[in-house]
Design a protein around this motif. Structure first.
Motif, PDB file in Angstrom:
ATOM      1  N   GLN A 205      -6.713   1.441   1.638  1.00  7.77           N
ATOM      2  CA  GLN A 205      -4.915   1.156   1.542  1.00  7.77           C
ATOM      3  C   GLN A 205      -5.184   0.075   2.182  1.00  7.77           C
ATOM      4  O   GLN A 205      -5.495  -0.749   3.108  1.00  7.77           O
ATOM      5  N   PHE A 206      -4.439  -0.689   1.956  1.00  7.00           N
ATOM      6  CA  PHE A 206      -3.045  -1.608   2.294  1.00  7.00           C
ATOM      7  C   PHE A 206      -2.157  -2.120   3.250  1.00  7.00           C
ATOM      8  O   PHE A 206      -1.456  -0.643   2.857  1.00  7.00           O
ATOM      9  N   VAL A 207      -1.758  -2.278   4.130  1.00  6.66           N
ATOM     10  CA  VAL A 207      -0.361  -2.052   4.654  1.00  6.66           C
ATOM     11  C   VAL A 207       0.313  -3.399   4.389  1.00  6.66           C
ATOM     12  O   VAL A 207      -0.801  -4.020   5.224  1.00  6.66           O
ATOM     13  N   HIS A 208       1.402  -3.774   4.068  1.00  8.70           N
ATOM     14  CA  HIS A 208       2.273  -5.245   4.069  1.00  8.70           C
ATOM     15  C   HIS A 208       2.251  -5.579   5.196  1.00  8.70           C
ATOM     16  O   HIS A 208       3.161  -5.122   6.048  1.00  8.70           O
ATOM     17  N   GLU A 209       2.348  -7.137   5.695  1.00  9.99           N
ATOM     18  CA  GLU A 209       2.336  -7.889   7.174  1.00  9.99           C
ATOM     19  C   GLU A 209       3.945  -7.579   7.386  1.00  9.99           C
ATOM     20  O   GLU A 209       4.850  -7.400   8.348  1.00  9.99           O
ATOM     21  N   ASP A 210       5.006  -7.567   6.379  1.00 11.35           N
ATOM     22  CA  ASP A 210       6.224  -7.296   6.855  1.00 11.35           C
ATOM     23  C   ASP A 210       6.475  -6.039   7.057  1.00 11.35           C
ATOM     24  O   ASP A 210       7.272  -5.274   8.118  1.00 11.35           O
ATOM     25  N   ASP A 211       5.815  -4.502   6.719  1.00 12.09           N
ATOM     26  CA  ASP A 211       6.048  -3.632   7.409  1.00 12.09           C
ATOM     27  C   ASP A 211       5.557  -3.551   8.196  1.00 12.09           C
ATOM     28  O   ASP A 211       5.702  -2.981   9.665  1.00 12.09           O
ATOM     29  N   VAL A 212       4.642  -3.900   8.573  1.00 14.33           N
ATOM     30  CA  VAL A 212       3.669  -3.736  10.059  1.00 14.33           C
ATOM     31  C   VAL A 212       4.338  -4.700  10.777  1.00 14.33           C
ATOM     32  O   VAL A 212       4.904  -3.936  11.766  1.00 14.33           O
TER      33      VAL A 212
END
Length: 348
Positions: A205-212
């Motif tokens: 799974q990944f999370v985008h740096e913008d969403d972080v």
């Protein structure tokens, strides 16, 4: 009066992005950016304070600026500059202890947000298909960043008990990717050929740096409006990708390595300074890890802009073409799969 937000770890790209973003919020009066080394990137109108959170000076910074919100982002798996693993661990663990001790004595503190990681769940062969925030790890991490994060969360829980008047949110991020990602997994995907563990194709799974950045802003500010509960939250984009799918999207070949030889390979890559191929990363690339994000939506009220696949696509696009055209590689794999006997699965 608006919020006075203190942010740690601002010399890193992610910390700098958050500082520039949060100061645009109308609820924020001032942003105090803290790190042991001056950042090379712009911090906008934030006031930079050169301070090592491992030292007692951080208590003076909190008092001098009457800080009411602390966003602790100086919890990382990679060294900054020429620092090594020892410095990383000291900053993660000793630095967090010192910061929490200072927060405990600061009467103005009302909100604490801590950047953590889904690595606290570990990666083991008997893991559940999906981890929820209340599930313990089947096998606690024995070292590295994951163990640091487990210790950090333990100290944060202790702080929350001692200061029940402070709203505390711990955000467990999945693997962070994006054009500016500087994580160990981003270094792994930057290799020209990806070593994999023979016989395994883990779910990631990944999370985008913008969403972080967006969810950190939400966690730091929404408590003032009375809409956010304290707690621990998994943060990840929808969906999963297999490691083989990430390789095809990058246009990079893989080299399956027998599990006993992977540790040796990891040591060789670390010695050469190519990538931090740690034991925890080897376990992730063997068994994978998937977390549930229902609390992120229902309690935090946060909906990521990027899915796991979209976050990885944006990362891959920023790194340029691989050795092989992704479309041609995917087509070749599909043709090979179609050519296999229908009963091949019965013999695997």
């Amino acid at each position: 009066m608006g919020k006075v937000v203190l942010v740690t770890g601002v010399a890193r790209q992610l910390g700098g992005r958050f500082v520039r973003r949060v100061q645009r919020e109308p609820d924020v009066d001032r942003v105090i950016a803290v790190d042991a080394v001056p950042p090379e990137h712009d911090l906008g109108d934030a006031e930079f304070v050169r301070a090592d959170i491992r030292q007692p000076m951080i208590a003076k910074v909190l008092a001098q600026h009457s800080v009411d919100t602390v966003v602790h982002m100086d919890v990382s798996g990679t060294p900054l500059g020429s620092g090594g693993r020892t410095q990383v661990k000291e900053t993660n663990v000793i630095g967090t202890m010192q910061l929490l001790g200072a927060c405990q004595k600061a009467p103005t503190i009302r909100r604490l947000v801590v950047k953590s990681t889904t690595s606290v769940y570990g990666s083991a062969p008997r893991d559940p298909a999906v981890f929820t925030e209340s599930m313990p790890a089947k096998a606690l991490p024995s070292g590295g960043f994951a163990k640091d994060a487990v210790e950090v969360e333990g100290y944060v829980r202790g702080f929350a008990r001692r200061r029940p008047d402070v709203a505390v949110a711990v955000l467990r991020f999945a693997n962070i990717l994006g054009p500016n990602a500087d994580t160990p997994l981003a270094e792994f995907f930057a290799l020209p050929i990806l070593p994999t563990v023979f016989g395994y194709d883990p779910r990631l799974q990944f999370v985008h740096e913008d969403d972080v950045t967006a969810v950190l802003v939400l966690a730091a500010l929404e408590a003032r409006r009375g809409t956010l509960n304290s707690g621990t939250f998994n943060i990840a984009g929808d969906g999963v990708l297999l490691l083989s799918q990430t390789a095809r999207r990058l246009g990079k070949p893989t080299v399956p390595v027998l599990l006993p030889a992977v540790t040796w390979l990891g040591q060789m890559l670390r010695t050469a300074g190519i990538t931090d191929f740690s034991r925890e990363q080897i376990r992730l690339l063997t068994h994978g890890r998937v977390v549930e994000t229902r609390q992120m939506r229902e309690t935090l009220g946060f909906e990521p802009t990027y899915t796991t696949a979209e976050a990885f696509h944006d990362f891959a696009r920023s790194r340029g073409p691989g050795l092989l055209p992704p479309q041609r590689l995917a087509s070749a794999v599909d043709r090979l799969a179609a050519a296999l006997p229908a009963d091949v699965d019965d013999h695997v």
